[in-house]
Write an enzyme that holds these catalytic residues in place. Structure first.
Site, PDB file in Angstrom:
ATOM      1  N   SER A 100       0.641  -1.316   0.128  1.00  0.00           N
ATOM      2  CA  SER A 100      -0.093  -0.092  -0.177  1.00  0.00           C
ATOM      3  C   SER A 100       0.785   1.370  -0.218  1.00  0.00           C
ATOM      4  CB  SER A 100      -0.478  -0.294   1.371  1.00  0.00           C
ATOM      5  OG  SER A 100      -1.701  -0.945   1.447  1.00  0.00           O
ATOM      6  N   HIS A 123      -1.695  -2.557  -6.977  1.00  0.00           N
ATOM      7  CA  HIS A 123      -2.319  -2.258  -5.693  1.00  0.00           C
ATOM      8  C   HIS A 123      -4.321  -2.715  -5.740  1.00  0.00           C
ATOM      9  CE1 HIS A 123      -3.322   0.741  -2.261  1.00  0.00           C
ATOM     10  NE2 HIS A 123      -2.903   0.165  -1.900  1.00  0.00           N
ATOM     11  N   GLU A 136      -4.248   0.219  -8.799  1.00  0.00           N
ATOM     12  CA  GLU A 136      -3.416   0.700  -8.974  1.00  0.00           C
ATOM     13  C   GLU A 136      -2.341   0.439  -8.969  1.00  0.00           C
ATOM     14  OE1 GLU A 136      -2.742   5.410  -6.302  1.00  0.00           O
ATOM     15  OE2 GLU A 136      -3.346   2.907  -5.101  1.00  0.00           O
ATOM     16  N   ASN A 175      -3.812   6.158  -0.627  1.00  0.00           N
ATOM     17  CA  ASN A 175      -3.084   5.768   0.112  1.00  0.00           C
ATOM     18  C   ASN A 175      -2.171   7.835   0.609  1.00  0.00           C
ATOM     19  OD1 ASN A 175      -4.429   3.729   1.012  1.00  0.00           O
ATOM     20  ND2 ASN A 175      -3.059   2.406   0.509  1.00  0.00           N
TER      21      ASN A 175
HETATM   22  P1  NAI Z   1      -3.201  -9.625   6.094  1.00  0.00           P
HETATM   23  O1  NAI Z   1      -2.687  -9.406   7.970  1.00  0.00           O
HETATM   24  O2  NAI Z   1      -4.850  -9.900   6.506  1.00  0.00           O
HETATM   25  O3  NAI Z   1      -2.294 -10.726   5.639  1.00  0.00           O
HETATM   26  C1  NAI Z   1      -0.939 -11.275   5.336  1.00  0.00           C
HETATM   27  C2  NAI Z   1      -0.667 -12.544   5.591  1.00  0.00           C
HETATM   28  O4  NAI Z   1       0.250 -12.218   4.767  1.00  0.00           O
HETATM   29  C3  NAI Z   1      -1.080 -13.282   6.423  1.00  0.00           C
HETATM   30  O5  NAI Z   1      -1.843 -14.575   6.435  1.00  0.00           O
HETATM   31  C4  NAI Z   1       0.295 -14.085   6.793  1.00  0.00           C
HETATM   32  O6  NAI Z   1       0.383 -15.509   7.768  1.00  0.00           O
HETATM   33  C5  NAI Z   1       0.971 -14.107   5.682  1.00  0.00           C
HETATM   34  N1  NAI Z   1       2.086 -13.682   5.492  1.00  0.00           N
HETATM   35  C6  NAI Z   1       3.639 -13.384   6.390  1.00  0.00           C
HETATM   36  N2  NAI Z   1       4.196 -13.015   6.216  1.00  0.00           N
HETATM   37  C7  NAI Z   1       4.746 -14.115   5.311  1.00  0.00           C
HETATM   38  C8  NAI Z   1       5.403 -14.863   4.681  1.00  0.00           C
HETATM   39  N3  NAI Z   1       6.724 -14.812   4.825  1.00  0.00           N
HETATM   40  N4  NAI Z   1       5.194 -15.859   3.574  1.00  0.00           N
HETATM   41  C9  NAI Z   1       3.909 -16.465   3.231  1.00  0.00           C
HETATM   42  N5  NAI Z   1       2.685 -15.699   3.981  1.00  0.00           N
HETATM   43  C10 NAI Z   1       3.404 -14.854   4.943  1.00  0.00           C
HETATM   44  O7  NAI Z   1      -2.593  -8.317   5.732  1.00  0.00           O
HETATM   45  P2  NAI Z   1      -3.649  -8.083   4.449  1.00  0.00           P
HETATM   46  O8  NAI Z   1      -5.017  -6.570   5.065  1.00  0.00           O
HETATM   47  O9  NAI Z   1      -3.498  -8.913   3.730  1.00  0.00           O
HETATM   48  O10 NAI Z   1      -2.167  -7.119   3.759  1.00  0.00           O
HETATM   49  C11 NAI Z   1      -1.216  -7.601   2.638  1.00  0.00           C
HETATM   50  C12 NAI Z   1      -1.012  -6.466   1.751  1.00  0.00           C
HETATM   51  O11 NAI Z   1      -1.901  -6.079   1.122  1.00  0.00           O
HETATM   52  C13 NAI Z   1      -0.008  -5.629   2.823  1.00  0.00           C
HETATM   53  O12 NAI Z   1       1.004  -4.586   1.727  1.00  0.00           O
HETATM   54  C14 NAI Z   1      -0.763  -4.153   2.188  1.00  0.00           C
HETATM   55  O13 NAI Z   1      -0.818  -2.673   2.605  1.00  0.00           O
HETATM   56  C15 NAI Z   1      -2.030  -4.384   1.067  1.00  0.00           C
HETATM   57  N6  NAI Z   1      -3.528  -3.658   0.959  1.00  0.00           N
HETATM   58  C16 NAI Z   1      -4.122  -3.885   1.916  1.00  0.00           C
HETATM   59  C17 NAI Z   1      -5.612  -3.549   2.230  1.00  0.00           C
HETATM   60  C18 NAI Z   1      -6.330  -3.587   2.699  1.00  0.00           C
HETATM   61  O14 NAI Z   1      -7.123  -3.028   2.632  1.00  0.00           O
HETATM   62  N7  NAI Z   1      -6.418  -4.508   4.282  1.00  0.00           N
HETATM   63  C19 NAI Z   1      -5.835  -2.676   0.628  1.00  0.00           C
HETATM   64  C20 NAI Z   1      -4.579  -2.913   0.452  1.00  0.00           C
HETATM   65  C21 NAI Z   1      -3.412  -3.003   0.398  1.00  0.00           C
END
Ligand code: NAI
Length: 287
Positions: free
Chosen positions: A120, A141, A153, A191
């Site tokens: 993000s 994104h 994006e 963002n």
């Molecule tokens: P989340 O916390 O829901 O999920 C992250 C996942 O990554 C978890 O299941 C975790 O176990 C896994 N993980 C961590 N380290 C790992 C590794 N070494 N290998 C494999 N898996 C691993 O996070 P979320 O919300 O899905 O965010 C993910 C990305 O998307 C971030 O960069 C965030 O900034 C971005 N993002 C999030 C949005 C949102 O609304 N939550 C919107 C747009 C982008």
């Protein structure tokens, strides 16, 4: 370049949504996470989402079954990424978590594979620096919830090639999304704007100007927003909101992006929003 196989790293809020839309679009998809229980949780979310599409008549049961049949999971990044044409990383919004993954992807992926990040706000060029293929690293994104939100994006770093950009735009559009290409700068476009809305809403609450319900209500009624700032922050995740603000603040030094203290306190006590079953409405709501 033809994309057939997609690997999504991370099966959380965003990774599971991205894997769902790539599988729905007919790409062989493999979702990778560190533990099987995380993958199972991601898969349940995907099944529930597909179920809703079928229920509402937006998708047939056969289409849903086909998408699920094309979706695999793995706890081994090598197994997931080694023969992928396109990899999308969607792990925690922390450079120290993402960088080792990009280094590992450089090792296990074919040299022509494109490595995308759903970050993000972490600079795409920083993530690319962990690889020997900065021309093949890009930001895609996606927005939350991925199966419903149409905008993506596409973040082009100073070193992303035109070919990588074109393949990525075509690929993301093939998922039924619309794209906007933006420069690699802190918070990109979306963002830069939405984090300020979250931060200002939190400050209004700290100042006791109005209730959570009323702040959301007046924004929805006055500006035709489908959700108020607190509803949206609970959906995005308060921890994600704090990470986003801190990321932009650290990169730019702009005071307006310094997270309101209340946001940090909420993360410390585990009120991270919908995914935790408790957020603004549970802590401050009056209903
Ligand atoms: P989340 O916390 O829901 O999920 C992250 C996942 O990554 C978890 O299941 C975790 O176990 C896994 N993980 C961590 N380290 C790992 C590794 N070494 N290998 C494999 N898996 C691993 O996070 P979320 O919300 O899905 O965010 C993910 C990305 O998307 C971030 O960069 C965030 O900034 C971005 N993002 C999030 C949005 C949102 O609304 N939550 C919107 C747009 C982008």
């Amino acid at each position: 370049m033809t994309i057939k196989k997609v690997c999504v790293i991370g099966s959380g809020t965003m990774g599971s949504g991205i894997a769902q839309v790539t599988a729905q679009a007919g790409y062989e998809t493999i979702m990778v996470d560190t533990k099987q229980e995380f993958l199972d949780r991601g898969l349940s979310k995907i099944k529930a989402s597909l179920g809703k599409f079928v229920e509402k008549g937006k998708m047939s049961a056969e289409e849903s079954d086909k998408a699920l049949a094309g979706l695999k999971t793995s706890v081994d990044i090598r197994n997931g990424a080694q023969d992928a044409d396109y990899v999308i990383e969607a792990v925690f919004e922390r450079a120290e978590v993402k960088l080792p993954i990009f280094a590992q992807l450089e090792e296990v992926c074919r040299k022509e594979t494109i490595l995308a990040s759903n970050t993000s706000g972490i600079p795409v060029s920083l993530l690319a620096s962990a690889t020997d293929r900065p021309d093949r690293v890009i930001g895609t994104h996606f927005m939350n919830p991925v199966p419903l939100m149409r905008g993506v994006e596409i973040v082009k770093s100073l070193l992303t090639s035109e070919e990588t950009l074109k393949v990525s735009v075509d690929f993301v559009q093939s998922l039924g999304k619309e794209t906007v290409v933006v420069k690699d700068s802190p918070g990109f476009v979306t963002n830069r704007i939405v984090t300020l809305v979250f931060n200002e809403a939190a400050k209004l609450l700290e100042e006791n100007l109005a209730s959570v319900e009323d702040i959301d209500k007046i924004e929805k009624l006055s500006h035709n927003w489908p959700m108020g700032p607190f509803e949206l922050a609970d959906l995005v995740g308060i921890d994600v909101v704090v990470d986003l603000l801190e990321g932009i603040y650290q990169q730019t030094g702009w005071e307006r992006y310094k997270p309101a203290p209340i946001l940090k306190r909420m993360v410390e006590i585990g009120y991270t929003g919908r995914k935790a079953g408790k957020g603004f409405y549970q802590l401050f709501g009056q209903g």
